[in-house]
Scaffold this motif. Sequence first.
Motif: not given
Length: 551
Positions: A360-364
Amino acid sequence: MTRDTDPETTEAPKTRVRPDGDDRARTDGGETETDTAGADDVALDPWGSSTVSDYRKLFEEFGIEQFDELLDEVPNPHYLMRRGVIFGHRDYRPVADAMRNDEEFAVLSGFMPTGDPHIGHKLVFDEIIWHQKQGGDAFGLIADLEAHSARGLSWDEIDEHARDYLLSLIALGFDAEDGELYRQSENRELQDLAFELGSKANFSEFEAIYGFGGETSVSHMQSVVTQMADILYPQLDEPKPTVIPVGPDQDPHVRLARDLASRMRFFGVTEAYASFELDDREKALVAACYEHLDPADFDDHDLRCVHVAEFLDDVTPAELDELGVVVDSETVNSARAKLDEAGMEPLRPRVRFLDRNATEDAFDALIDAVDGEKRVFEEHIDAFDLSAEEAEELAQRVEMENGGYGFLPPSSIYHRFMTGLTGGKMSSSIPASHISLLDDPQEGYDKVKSATTGGRETAELQRELGGEADKCPVYELYAYLLSGDDDEFAKKVYDECVGGERLCGGCKEQAAELMYEFLEDHQEKREEAEELLDSLDIDLDSKRRGPGGEH
């Protein structure tokens, strides 16, 4: 007619000088390690049951590309490349580009220590060493886990042969202080990577690629994932173009490794034209329509999905030809249905970041990193102001900043198999078929002198008709090894043979003397390499214990 000892006759693999007038000495054939006479199909089995009856079929059936087509792009090509011994590749251009532009790249290949290293293995040794001299990070590995699980070798046997492979590699010119040598069983980083890769592979895939079944041991399956980790290992610190020099029987490993490299990526980058997904054929059709239709022809001067759907509803074969795409009616119908459902959505080219494995952090982080106009969806991001190349670089950077690997698909080059001196396959298990790099020089001399021949029945016919260098394993020795970097010498031997000037007895005598000199020099360099090998951080005495087991 085949004769085993007649010095005035010849026989063996298929070698040639290029028929188009190019005076580079070339080889064009040779049987595989497990040639089956009359085989019509091409089957590639990394564990020894491959039959490559026609190398050209590899281009058609497996997508291997011809190396000749990029030879001019390779700086200072190795003689194995110039002579066509290296005949094919898979995506080698990124490696060639890196060499030309003085950028980082890597080379890796492994050796399964099932017997003595022989002159067939020297092809791979040379390919690793040449790439290292061109500036590549070089890796050589001992595939001991594979040898134990797939071939049933004991750890004592593996230890004995592993040292011999590494000594010959170093003796031939591998810079062990600049490169890296390792054993699969002793490399924890490798095994950790293999565990991660295993999460992206499954048994049905192994069954389809390798023919594994209910009798296949779990260790053998595990060794395959370890080999995938080997192929990607040079990119652990940072992604870089990486080439794997192998025989064509190893291509299944390369293809699977390329697939797994892609599956491990956080993001996939594709081109798109609307918010929905199109398959490759549909995408090519819609792209052609986008270039063909003029937005000014529509009311609001915007090209919308429904407009393209209406065009496809009435498209004629002549108009499809004008578009320059070859599609079937099913593709036209499926694309039209998707476009029609999207209705008034504008049709606009964009690059799409697909969420494959992103946290999720990488997508954000990727959302924040995309500059310019963008559209964010649950599982993808569309960017309108980036080129495909810029998008690839951005996706890789964000992935690595957020704990991903950022692997590039590995490349490969493929060399022809050497024919055994007794005809048929060259095999470590058939001593007379090969010359071991450990052979005493006199033994090597004798093996060449006793090589199987099968040329003209008499010296008179040889002078009249010329020899058949294209079928001669002795000439293959010249082309693959004994001529070294001297193309003129290899060509001279070929021309004299096919012109009838060179008789097989004298030719084999010269080859035997050159082999003697090569082995004498190699044994001396192996002795010199002993101290260096002992100083390296590689454990040559396995701590593992256990019985072998056939796969």
